[in-house]
Design an enzyme around this catalytic site. Structure first.
Site, PDB file in Angstrom:
ATOM      1  N   ASP A   8       0.812  -1.216   0.000  1.00 47.26           N
ATOM      2  CA  ASP A   8       0.000   0.000   0.000  1.00 47.26           C
ATOM      3  C   ASP A   8       0.847   1.268   0.000  1.00 47.26           C
ATOM      4  OD1 ASP A   8      -2.397  -1.323  -0.081  1.00 47.26           O
ATOM      5  OD2 ASP A   8      -2.833  -1.144   2.050  1.00 47.26           O
ATOM      6  N   LYS A  54      -3.208   3.745  -2.870  1.00 44.59           N
ATOM      7  CA  LYS A  54      -3.783   4.939  -3.484  1.00 44.59           C
ATOM      8  C   LYS A  54      -3.046   6.164  -2.966  1.00 44.59           C
ATOM      9  CE  LYS A  54      -7.369   5.736   0.011  1.00 44.59           C
ATOM     10  NZ  LYS A  54      -8.763   6.068   0.261  1.00 44.59           N
ATOM     11  N   MET A 113      -7.607   9.145   9.535  1.00 43.25           N
ATOM     12  CA  MET A 113      -8.243   9.541   8.272  1.00 43.25           C
ATOM     13  C   MET A 113      -9.321  10.597   8.491  1.00 43.25           C
ATOM     14  SD  MET A 113      -8.510   5.692   6.622  1.00 43.25           S
ATOM     15  CE  MET A 113      -9.202   5.011   8.133  1.00 43.25           C
TER      16      MET A 113
END
Length: 256
Positions: free
Chosen positions: A38, A59, A171
């Site tokens: 990741d 991402k 997040m």
């Protein structure tokens, strides 16, 4: 993990500092045929998988190299005859979707194994001398995702704001205004808050403020994702410890 073929091993890479990966994780990487890693994984860790094919599936800034369904299919495709390592930041079982990938692999006949990682939710605050619990300040702590599957702020933040616990939000930078509003609603405008970007890495940045002033601090420091938000009285420990260390150094200098 002796049967290296037909195996998925999900590994926690830790919060960012390459020294914070576990020995068991390194051993698994050394036996990998394929490593799917990741965006939050420190690239230095890939050196332990010298013989493996390395595939970036993370991402960056909302741009996906692979959708989750594609990652699942890739795991099963490669895992039929190879040892696939899924390398994830932090701990894969804390908002890392590691459990989902393991379930998918197991349903398709793969053996599965999991190597826990040091979670950024506690390690990143600790790296800046912020404990998530401290006698007299916090008896418990919440770890909450700032963004749900529906891209909304978790309703648990409102519940956490009513408690005396330390609140750690992952997040959550895009929802900072909403988070601030919830804590202000509970009369906690002066509650200490810390935001740590790129925790434990060389480019780490930190902002310390109160609920009422944190948005100005974020603008001043230009803080953005990936970052961890820590809210609670425990944030004061960092300043108190720094003062104690500085006082000790001054006394030591005077005494020669």
């Amino acid at each position: 993990m002796s049967n290296s073929k037909g195996l998925l091993t999900v590994i926690g890479a830790g919060p960012g500092d390459p020294d914070l990966i576990t020995l068991k994780a390194i051993k698994a990487l050394q036996t990998a045929d394929v490593v799917l890693y990741d965006a939050l994984v420190n690239p230095e860790l890939l050196q332990y998988a010298e013989q493996a094919e390395l595939i970036f599936v993370g991402k960056r800034k909302g741009c996906y190299a692979y959708q989750q369904e594609q990652i699942n299919e890739l795991i099963v495709q490669r895992g039929q005859s190879q040892h696939v390592v899924r390398l994830k930041g932090g701990d894969p079982f804390i908002f890392g979707r590691g459990a989902e990938e393991m379930e998918f692999a197991a349903k398709h006949g793969l053996n599965v194994a999991m190597v826990p990682g040091i979670s950024s939710s506690v390690a990143v605050p600790a790296s800046q001398n912020i404990p998530v619990t401290k006698r007299g300040a916090a008896e418990s702590f919440w770890v909450i995702t700032g963004t749900t599957k529906e891209h909304k702020l978790s309703s648990d933040v409102a519940l956490a704001a009513k408690s005396n616990a330390t609140v750690v939000i992952l997040m959550g930078m895009s929802k900072l205004s909403a988070i601030v509003a919830l804590f202000e609603k509970e009369g906690k405008s002066e509650t200490p808050i810390a935001i740590i970007q790129n925790g434990t890495r060389e480019d780490e940045k930190i902002g310390i403020a109160t609920i009422s002033t944190i948005k100005k601090e974020v603008e001043k420091q230009q803080l953005t994702n990936p970052a961890i938000i820590i809210i609670g009285e425990v944030v004061k420990h960092r300043e108190a410890l720094s003062s104690a260390i500085n006082t000790y150094k001054q006394v030591d200098e005077v005494n020669g």
